[in-house]
Design an enzyme around this catalytic site. Sequence first.
Site, PDB file in Angstrom:
ATOM      1  CD  GLU A 219     -14.564  16.876  -3.009  1.00  7.68           C
ATOM      2  OE1 GLU A 219     -14.222  17.770  -2.212  1.00  7.68           O
ATOM      3  OE2 GLU A 219     -14.006  16.700  -4.114  1.00  7.68           O
TER       4      GLU A 219
ATOM      5  CG  ASP B  20      -5.592  12.725   0.431  1.00  6.36           C
ATOM      6  OD1 ASP B  20      -6.357  13.360   1.173  1.00  6.36           O
ATOM      7  OD2 ASP B  20      -5.977  12.059  -0.541  1.00  6.36           O
TER       8      ASP B  20
ATOM      9  CB  THR C  19     -15.358  22.299  -0.107  1.00  9.84           C
ATOM     10  OG1 THR C  19     -14.098  22.592   0.477  1.00  9.84           O
ATOM     11  CG2 THR C  19     -15.211  22.137  -1.600  1.00  9.84           C
TER      12      THR C  19
ATOM     13  CG  LEU D  64      -6.658  24.940   0.443  1.00  9.41           C
ATOM     14  CD1 LEU D  64      -5.910  26.031  -0.317  1.00  9.41           C
ATOM     15  CD2 LEU D  64      -6.098  23.570   0.111  1.00  9.41           C
TER      16      LEU D  64
ATOM     17  CD  GLU E  96     -16.132  19.380   4.446  1.00  7.17           C
ATOM     18  OE1 GLU E  96     -15.076  19.356   3.766  1.00  7.17           O
ATOM     19  OE2 GLU E  96     -16.780  18.368   4.721  1.00  7.17           O
TER      20      GLU E  96
END
Length: 593
Positions: A266, A181, A422, A463, A460
């Site tokens: 999530e 973020d 992810t 990182l 996904e």
Amino acid sequence: MTSISYLGGLGKRTWSLRTEFHRRIQMRERQNVFTGRSRKVYTSDGLLLGGPTMSKRFGAPQAVTSEAPSMSPEYEMPTLLTQQEKMLANYVPVYVMLPLGAVAAENVFEKPEELRNQLKKLRAADVDGVMVDVWWGIIEALSPKKYDWSAYRQLFQMVKEEGLKLQAIMSFHQCGGNVGDIVNISIPQWVRDIGKKDPDIFYTNRAGTRNEEYLTIGVDNQPLFEGRTAAELYSDYMKSFRENMADFLEAGLITDIEVGLGPAGELRYPSYPQPQGWVFPGIGEFQCYDKYLQADFKEAATKAGHPEWELPDDAGEYNDTPDSTKFFAENGTYLTEKGKFFLTWYSNKLIEHGDQILDAANQAFLGCKTKLAAKISGIHWWYRVDNHAAELTAGYYNLNNRDGYRTIARMLTRHDAILNFTCVEMRDSEQTAEAKSGPEELVQQVLSAGWREGIEVACENALNRYERKAYNQILRNCRPNGVNRDGPPKLRVTSMTYLRLSDELLKAINYRIFKTFVRKMHADQDYCPDPSKYFKPIKPMERSKPKIPIEVILEATEPMKPFPFDPVTDMSVGGDFADFVDDIFNKITSILN
């Protein structure tokens, strides 16, 4: 008689609603349910009171039955005639996540020409589309039911003009405080003002520290927000999105609506918040000490005949290791009757939350030619110890003898929703030994859970990664058994979203490798504007199926072997030699410049 079907690892299982519900009501009156040979005992609310002894092994749950797994999920596949169509059934669309602040906190579409140039480069790389957070804290920022979609309409129009598709995230969480973020976008100010008077609307740890990233699921049905419940806030927002983005929905621009169900979007509790001091690989903390969830637990415990039971007080702090706590230690509280009851309640509340908000999303987008999706977090640290502590504090009741992800997948079957997972770029060998991480086994378990329940699975990376080894790992996980030149592969994901669009991604060598990656995700096929018609076509959204009883969902805790994954991809973007050539090229370029 009405019936409802679920597609599991052994094929199609059909329950008659009338017969099944009547049978389960009788069992509820007896206050327990027995499932399988492991003789697990549940209360009338599906809360675990007993269970089998913990097995001593590592990694993903293994089969405890002799039943053979099915070879692939069951989809109604289209008829493929030509060789090209057969190859296109292997084509995995690639989306790229837009910068978090594509629309700024002030509700301004910033740097549109810069973004347009980046979108052109994505399109030139044959990328299929982009994903974007549609922030609740921007759209309904000033006052209740005052929505301003103007900046997002500009963004969506640009995406359409550049020939890309769109995955839209209903982002009901705060931006800021999670890994990656780089901007700060809070939830609406008027909601936070309510929180000043009633701070229990936010998730709370045992020490009483509030987390304003996402409203506690304890207020999903509490009319605390100008007469509306939290679930109604989310529902009204999605209805407004549909109304104001109707032209883009009708044009087929928006392929997926990913519904934010918790922190970082999530379906989990905010168990590892960096602003509160958590650092990897801390086990995190349970987040259920607001007054609403405390009351819910007390009611459930009382109904189960244990009014004396309280929420855990021995589970440690954010940066503890499992063995430093009484709760997660060997033969710790998590293995006791009380511990199992708490963990079942804690994880069930999360499943119920996801089910309720996805049902609201289904009603909001009914008839739209798009799909719903929900994201599951890749909590890979402490996966290789018996207690799976970091998963448990996040709400994933996953142990070596209990599958904590197939239950979520089964809930998603009701809404025909995509399970988005992810950390698919990660390899075990890259992780520190102290973290006891198992990202490869975790990915295998979670993707298998979705496929066994017959739903679509997407993925996904966690990182930002630009090197070939990460791309090859993603390719391996997206088609675990490789390409099938005679039609759909045995296993494949519906789509892959790459995190994230940046100047670094578009640098010369990074961009060249990324283009190769996209080509390999497409199974070496040219760009296809509608690849879903060769796999699972996008149809107008139908109403969600009837609610699945929690006892039926909990039957999916029975461990089963994950599907086998090939050790390496058959569509590699290159290896060490290609990296060596790149290094030489870089040195020559630097000399010439």
